[in-house]
Write a protein that holds these residues in place. Structure first.
Motif, PDB file in Angstrom:
ATOM      1  N   ARG A   1       0.823  -1.221   0.000  1.00  0.00           N
ATOM      2  CA  ARG A   1       0.000   0.000   0.000  1.00  0.00           C
ATOM      3  C   ARG A   1       0.852   1.264   0.000  1.00  0.00           C
ATOM      4  O   ARG A   1       1.796   1.407   0.777  1.00  0.00           O
ATOM      5  N   VAL A   2       0.465   2.167  -0.890  1.00  0.00           N
ATOM      6  CA  VAL A   2       0.999   3.526  -0.920  1.00  0.00           C
ATOM      7  C   VAL A   2      -0.208   4.441  -1.129  1.00  0.00           C
ATOM      8  O   VAL A   2      -1.003   4.218  -2.037  1.00  0.00           O
ATOM      9  N   ASP A   3      -0.349   5.454  -0.281  1.00  0.00           N
ATOM     10  CA  ASP A   3      -1.451   6.407  -0.435  1.00  0.00           C
ATOM     11  C   ASP A   3      -1.031   7.487  -1.419  1.00  0.00           C
ATOM     12  O   ASP A   3       0.029   8.097  -1.280  1.00  0.00           O
ATOM     13  N   PHE A   4      -1.888   7.707  -2.413  1.00  0.00           N
ATOM     14  CA  PHE A   4      -1.622   8.691  -3.461  1.00  0.00           C
ATOM     15  C   PHE A   4      -2.618   9.837  -3.376  1.00  0.00           C
ATOM     16  O   PHE A   4      -3.691   9.698  -2.782  1.00  0.00           O
ATOM     17  N   PRO A   5      -2.280  10.973  -3.988  1.00  0.00           N
ATOM     18  CA  PRO A   5      -3.178  12.127  -3.958  1.00  0.00           C
ATOM     19  C   PRO A   5      -4.523  11.823  -4.626  1.00  0.00           C
ATOM     20  O   PRO A   5      -4.631  10.919  -5.441  1.00  0.00           O
ATOM     21  N   GLY A   6      -5.493  12.638  -4.285  1.00  0.00           N
ATOM     22  CA  GLY A   6      -6.835  12.470  -4.819  1.00  0.00           C
ATOM     23  C   GLY A   6      -7.735  11.935  -3.729  1.00  0.00           C
ATOM     24  O   GLY A   6      -7.318  11.765  -2.581  1.00  0.00           O
ATOM     25  N   TYR A   7      -8.953  11.638  -4.077  1.00  0.00           N
ATOM     26  CA  TYR A   7      -9.941  11.192  -3.105  1.00  0.00           C
ATOM     27  C   TYR A   7      -9.750   9.712  -2.794  1.00  0.00           C
ATOM     28  O   TYR A   7      -9.985   8.866  -3.660  1.00  0.00           O
ATOM     29  N   LEU A   8      -9.311   9.393  -1.589  1.00  0.00           N
ATOM     30  CA  LEU A   8      -9.191   8.029  -1.077  1.00  0.00           C
ATOM     31  C   LEU A   8      -8.515   7.085  -2.076  1.00  0.00           C
ATOM     32  O   LEU A   8      -9.134   6.165  -2.609  1.00  0.00           O
ATOM     33  N   ASN A   9      -7.233   7.307  -2.318  1.00  0.00           N
ATOM     34  CA  ASN A   9      -6.456   6.470  -3.225  1.00  0.00           C
ATOM     35  C   ASN A   9      -5.389   5.705  -2.450  1.00  0.00           C
ATOM     36  O   ASN A   9      -4.254   6.159  -2.315  1.00  0.00           O
ATOM     37  N   GLY A  10      -5.748   4.560  -1.940  1.00  0.00           N
ATOM     38  CA  GLY A  10      -4.813   3.663  -1.266  1.00  0.00           C
ATOM     39  C   GLY A  10      -4.477   2.530  -2.217  1.00  0.00           C
ATOM     40  O   GLY A  10      -5.145   1.507  -2.217  1.00  0.00           O
ATOM     41  N   PHE A  11      -3.478   2.744  -3.066  1.00  0.00           N
ATOM     42  CA  PHE A  11      -3.127   1.769  -4.092  1.00  0.00           C
ATOM     43  C   PHE A  11      -2.126   0.753  -3.548  1.00  0.00           C
ATOM     44  O   PHE A  11      -1.337   1.048  -2.655  1.00  0.00           O
ATOM     45  N   ALA A  12      -2.124  -0.430  -4.143  1.00  0.00           N
ATOM     46  CA  ALA A  12      -1.115  -1.461  -3.894  1.00  0.00           C
ATOM     47  C   ALA A  12      -0.539  -1.819  -5.258  1.00  0.00           C
ATOM     48  O   ALA A  12      -0.939  -2.808  -5.876  1.00  0.00           O
ATOM     49  N   PRO A  13       0.377  -0.985  -5.783  1.00  0.00           N
ATOM     50  CA  PRO A  13       0.888  -1.221  -7.143  1.00  0.00           C
ATOM     51  C   PRO A  13       1.465  -2.629  -7.290  1.00  0.00           C
ATOM     52  O   PRO A  13       2.050  -3.176  -6.344  1.00  0.00           O
ATOM     53  N   ASP A  14       1.297  -3.196  -8.481  1.00  0.00           N
ATOM     54  CA  ASP A  14       1.880  -4.508  -8.747  1.00  0.00           C
ATOM     55  C   ASP A  14       3.380  -4.471  -8.496  1.00  0.00           C
ATOM     56  O   ASP A  14       3.931  -5.397  -7.909  1.00  0.00           O
ATOM     57  N   VAL A  15       4.042  -3.421  -8.965  1.00  0.00           N
ATOM     58  CA  VAL A  15       5.469  -3.213  -8.716  1.00  0.00           C
ATOM     59  C   VAL A  15       5.686  -1.719  -8.488  1.00  0.00           C
ATOM     60  O   VAL A  15       5.142  -0.895  -9.218  1.00  0.00           O
ATOM     61  N   ALA A  16       6.481  -1.394  -7.487  1.00  0.00           N
ATOM     62  CA  ALA A  16       6.853   0.008  -7.245  1.00  0.00           C
ATOM     63  C   ALA A  16       8.318   0.048  -6.835  1.00  0.00           C
ATOM     64  O   ALA A  16       8.777  -0.813  -6.085  1.00  0.00           O
TER      65      ALA A  16
END
Length: 191
Positions: free
Chosen positions: A70-85
């Protein structure tokens, strides 16, 4: 750059999700306030594995390469878990063990049937607004890789498209990606 203002609300949402005891073979993200679950398939996992191996081969085994974290990104409630980061060398985690999106140098998403809209639209926009230098989209259904680069004013200004079987070098980080052994998704479309 935009700021993440809703991490506490995202924390509460993820706590609730974790209490549901979901199947282990699903990845859960929150995209624009919507809880999104996608199953992990073998083709998807293999491309992630090969991509992380390419990053480690060039950047070293101690490179800060994450997958499904999980990485929180800007915008409305964006808690992404990128496949690769790929997180910058020396980047520190916060007290909860999370990385700041401003430390993310590269993101890759492998498209699945359930993630197509998010990967090509919502995430493309959010990653550009966040200033992630390079965003790679691998689409095993079409056999195409999109490399978006050079975000300016919330939009990627450069896109190069490669077919599976190609070898290319990312603009940032300077890593050569060989897709000659990337599998294709031959799964039949939904009825």
């Amino acid at each position: 750059m935009a700021a993440v203002r809703d991490s506490a609300e995202l924390d509460a949402m993820f706590d609730e999700i974790e209490s549901l005891n979901l199947p282990a073979d699903y990845r859960v993200e929150i995209i624009e306030g919507e809880i999104v679950m996608n199953p992990q398939r073998k083709v998807h996992a293999r491309i992630i594995q090969l991509l992380t191996m390419s990053l480690a081969d060039t950047l070293g085994r101690n490179a800060n390469v994450l997958w499904d974290v999980r990485v929180d990104f800007p915008g409305y409630l964006n808690g992404f878990a990128p496949d690769v980061a790929l997180v910058k060398e020396g980047a520190e985690e916060d007290d909860a063990g999370n990385h700041d999106y401003r430390d993310v140098e590269f993101v890759a998403e492998v498209v699945s049937r359930g993630s197509r809209r998010a990967d090509y639209e919502a995430k493309l926009n959010v990653y550009a607004v966040a200033g992630v230098p390079t965003y790679l989209i691998a689409d095993p259904k079409s056999g195409v890789v999109h490399v978006h680069h050079d975000p300016r004013e919330g939009t990627y200004t450069d896109e190069v498209i490669y077919t599976f079987g190609s070898t290319f070098t990312l603009p940032h980080p300077k890593v050569t990606i060989d897709t000659s052994d990337w599998p294709r998704d031959r799964q039949a479309p939904r009825a």
